[in-house]
Motif scaffolding. Sequence first.
Motif, PDB file in Angstrom:
ATOM      1  N   MET A  40       0.839  -1.177   0.000  1.00 32.50           N
ATOM      2  CA  MET A  40       0.000   0.000   0.000  1.00 32.50           C
ATOM      3  C   MET A  40       0.885   1.241   0.000  1.00 32.50           C
ATOM      4  N   ASN A  41       0.540   2.241  -0.803  1.00 33.37           N
ATOM      5  CA  ASN A  41       1.290   3.483  -0.848  1.00 33.37           C
ATOM      6  C   ASN A  41       0.815   4.390   0.283  1.00 33.37           C
ATOM      7  N   VAL A  42       1.741   4.874   1.091  1.00 32.65           N
ATOM      8  CA  VAL A  42       1.404   5.761   2.209  1.00 32.65           C
ATOM      9  C   VAL A  42       2.244   7.025   2.114  1.00 32.65           C
ATOM     10  N   SER A  43       1.692   8.122   2.639  1.00 31.66           N
ATOM     11  CA  SER A  43       2.369   9.420   2.604  1.00 31.66           C
ATOM     12  C   SER A  43       2.385  10.042   3.984  1.00 31.66           C
ATOM     13  N   SER A  44       3.453  10.799   4.237  1.00 29.96           N
ATOM     14  CA  SER A  44       3.589  11.466   5.529  1.00 29.96           C
ATOM     15  C   SER A  44       2.777  12.755   5.551  1.00 29.96           C
ATOM     16  N   PHE A  45       2.787  13.405   6.711  1.00 28.90           N
ATOM     17  CA  PHE A  45       2.038  14.640   6.932  1.00 28.90           C
ATOM     18  C   PHE A  45       2.910  15.859   6.603  1.00 28.90           C
ATOM     19  N   PRO A  86       4.679   7.740   9.408  1.00 28.09           N
ATOM     20  CA  PRO A  86       3.648   7.437  10.407  1.00 28.09           C
ATOM     21  C   PRO A  86       3.112   6.014  10.247  1.00 28.09           C
ATOM     22  N   GLY A  87       2.809   5.395  11.379  1.00 27.96           N
ATOM     23  CA  GLY A  87       2.212   4.066  11.378  1.00 27.96           C
ATOM     24  C   GLY A  87       0.741   4.116  11.005  1.00 27.96           C
ATOM     25  N   VAL A  88       0.142   2.960  10.899  1.00 27.89           N
ATOM     26  CA  VAL A  88      -1.253   2.842  10.469  1.00 27.89           C
ATOM     27  C   VAL A  88      -2.193   3.647  11.363  1.00 27.89           C
ATOM     28  N   ALA A  89      -2.060   3.520  12.685  1.00 33.11           N
ATOM     29  CA  ALA A  89      -2.957   4.238  13.607  1.00 33.11           C
ATOM     30  C   ALA A  89      -2.818   5.749  13.439  1.00 33.11           C
ATOM     31  N   SER A  90      -1.604   6.230  13.256  1.00 35.28           N
ATOM     32  CA  SER A  90      -1.382   7.666  13.066  1.00 35.28           C
ATOM     33  C   SER A  90      -1.950   8.140  11.735  1.00 35.28           C
ATOM     34  N   LEU A  91      -1.763   7.342  10.690  1.00 36.17           N
ATOM     35  CA  LEU A  91      -2.312   7.703   9.383  1.00 36.17           C
ATOM     36  C   LEU A  91      -3.832   7.755   9.421  1.00 36.17           C
ATOM     37  N   ARG A  92      -4.444   6.776  10.086  1.00 38.38           N
ATOM     38  CA  ARG A  92      -5.916   6.774  10.197  1.00 38.38           C
ATOM     39  C   ARG A  92      -6.424   7.999  10.944  1.00 38.38           C
ATOM     40  N   ALA A  93      -5.737   8.359  12.029  1.00 34.96           N
ATOM     41  CA  ALA A  93      -6.149   9.508  12.839  1.00 34.96           C
ATOM     42  C   ALA A  93      -5.698  10.835  12.217  1.00 34.96           C
ATOM     43  N   TYR A  94      -4.801  10.757  11.234  1.00 37.56           N
ATOM     44  CA  TYR A  94      -4.138  11.913  10.647  1.00 37.56           C
ATOM     45  C   TYR A  94      -3.527  12.775  11.756  1.00 37.56           C
ATOM     46  N   GLN A  95      -2.728  12.105  12.598  1.00 39.40           N
ATOM     47  CA  GLN A  95      -2.065  12.761  13.723  1.00 39.40           C
ATOM     48  C   GLN A  95      -0.635  12.251  13.863  1.00 39.40           C
ATOM     49  N   TYR A  96       0.271  13.182  14.106  1.00 39.60           N
ATOM     50  CA  TYR A  96       1.621  12.773  14.473  1.00 39.60           C
ATOM     51  C   TYR A  96       1.548  11.944  15.745  1.00 39.60           C
ATOM     52  N   TYR A  97       2.160  10.786  15.723  1.00 42.54           N
ATOM     53  CA  TYR A  97       2.218   9.878  16.875  1.00 42.54           C
ATOM     54  C   TYR A  97       0.817   9.646  17.444  1.00 42.54           C
ATOM     55  N   GLU A 143       6.015   2.510  -0.091  1.00 38.96           N
ATOM     56  CA  GLU A 143       5.160   1.329  -0.089  1.00 38.96           C
ATOM     57  C   GLU A 143       5.373   0.629   1.248  1.00 38.96           C
ATOM     58  N   ARG A 144       4.288   0.302   1.939  1.00 41.38           N
ATOM     59  CA  ARG A 144       4.424  -0.400   3.210  1.00 41.38           C
ATOM     60  C   ARG A 144       3.095  -1.042   3.590  1.00 41.38           C
ATOM     61  N   LYS A 145       3.176  -2.302   3.981  1.00 38.60           N
ATOM     62  CA  LYS A 145       2.034  -2.985   4.582  1.00 38.60           C
ATOM     63  C   LYS A 145       2.222  -2.887   6.084  1.00 38.60           C
ATOM     64  N   GLY A 146       1.203  -2.459   6.811  1.00 38.31           N
ATOM     65  CA  GLY A 146       1.320  -2.359   8.260  1.00 38.31           C
ATOM     66  C   GLY A 146       2.112  -1.142   8.691  1.00 38.31           C
ATOM     67  N   SER A 147       2.741  -1.225   9.873  1.00 39.36           N
ATOM     68  CA  SER A 147       3.414  -0.079  10.466  1.00 39.36           C
ATOM     69  C   SER A 147       4.914  -0.243  10.656  1.00 39.36           C
ATOM     70  N   LEU A 148       5.455  -1.409  10.368  1.00 39.57           N
ATOM     71  CA  LEU A 148       6.862  -1.658  10.665  1.00 39.57           C
ATOM     72  C   LEU A 148       7.797  -0.954   9.685  1.00 39.57           C
ATOM     73  N   ASP A 204       9.311  -2.942   6.863  1.00 35.84           N
ATOM     74  CA  ASP A 204       8.501  -3.231   5.683  1.00 35.84           C
ATOM     75  C   ASP A 204       8.464  -2.087   4.666  1.00 35.84           C
ATOM     76  N   ILE A 205       9.149  -1.002   4.947  1.00 38.40           N
ATOM     77  CA  ILE A 205       9.163   0.150   4.032  1.00 38.40           C
ATOM     78  C   ILE A 205       9.938  -0.191   2.766  1.00 38.40           C
ATOM     79  N   LYS A 206       9.317   0.084   1.638  1.00 41.39           N
ATOM     80  CA  LYS A 206       9.922  -0.129   0.322  1.00 41.39           C
ATOM     81  C   LYS A 206       9.739   1.139  -0.509  1.00 41.39           C
ATOM     82  N   LEU A 207      10.631   1.350  -1.452  1.00 42.71           N
ATOM     83  CA  LEU A 207      10.532   2.453  -2.413  1.00 42.71           C
ATOM     84  C   LEU A 207      10.317   3.802  -1.722  1.00 42.71           C
ATOM     85  N   ALA A 208      11.127   4.084  -0.712  1.00 46.25           N
ATOM     86  CA  ALA A 208      10.998   5.329   0.048  1.00 46.25           C
ATOM     87  C   ALA A 208      11.437   6.532  -0.776  1.00 46.25           C
ATOM     88  N   VAL A 209      10.615   7.562  -0.770  1.00 49.17           N
ATOM     89  CA  VAL A 209      10.922   8.844  -1.398  1.00 49.17           C
ATOM     90  C   VAL A 209      11.047   9.853  -0.258  1.00 49.17           C
TER      91      VAL A 209
END
Length: 166
Positions: free
Chosen positions: A1-6, A23-34, A80-85, A88-93
């Motif tokens: 899954m493609n994820v983006s920072s804040f 940011p991990g999954v919980a932070s991305l869902r909440a759209y909050q740092y940590y 690209e990252r599945k989960g929060s670890l 598991d980060i791939k193709l980091a920009v």
Amino acid sequence: MNVSSFPPLIDERSRILILGSMPGVASLRAYQYYGNPRNFLWRILYALFDNREPDPDYEDRLAFALGNGVALWDVIANCERKGSLDSDIKLAVPNDIPGLLQRYPNIEALVCNGAKSFAELSKHYGSFPEVAGRKVIRMPSTSPIPTPQYRGLEDRLQAWRAIMEL
């Protein structure tokens, strides 16, 4: 899954820039740092700067960080990252850390929250004058996942006390 920072949390008072990886999954869902309530970052910042528990309201937490000269951002803009670890980060920009530092010259120190943040910053920008001309320190991750060296809040808090001397 493609994820983006804040976007960065920063202002002209900021002296310390804490850099996460992504940011991990919980932070991305909440759209909050940590935004994961188990993450130790907010408890560490409040313990260091005011010896109290974090404000319950996220906006108050952001104001607390800025009021104490602390900015927040992530080294990675998207990946690209599945989960929060981090593993598991791939193709980091990367985010444009040098550009941010040019716009905010009062930043004296870059505090990498964990090994991945430090590795990505070093890989992409370690030789850039905007980064090389500042203190760069690697702190243990504030993730709630125990490591052999850091089991919980207390040992991480002890390590993070180093930012008070920046």
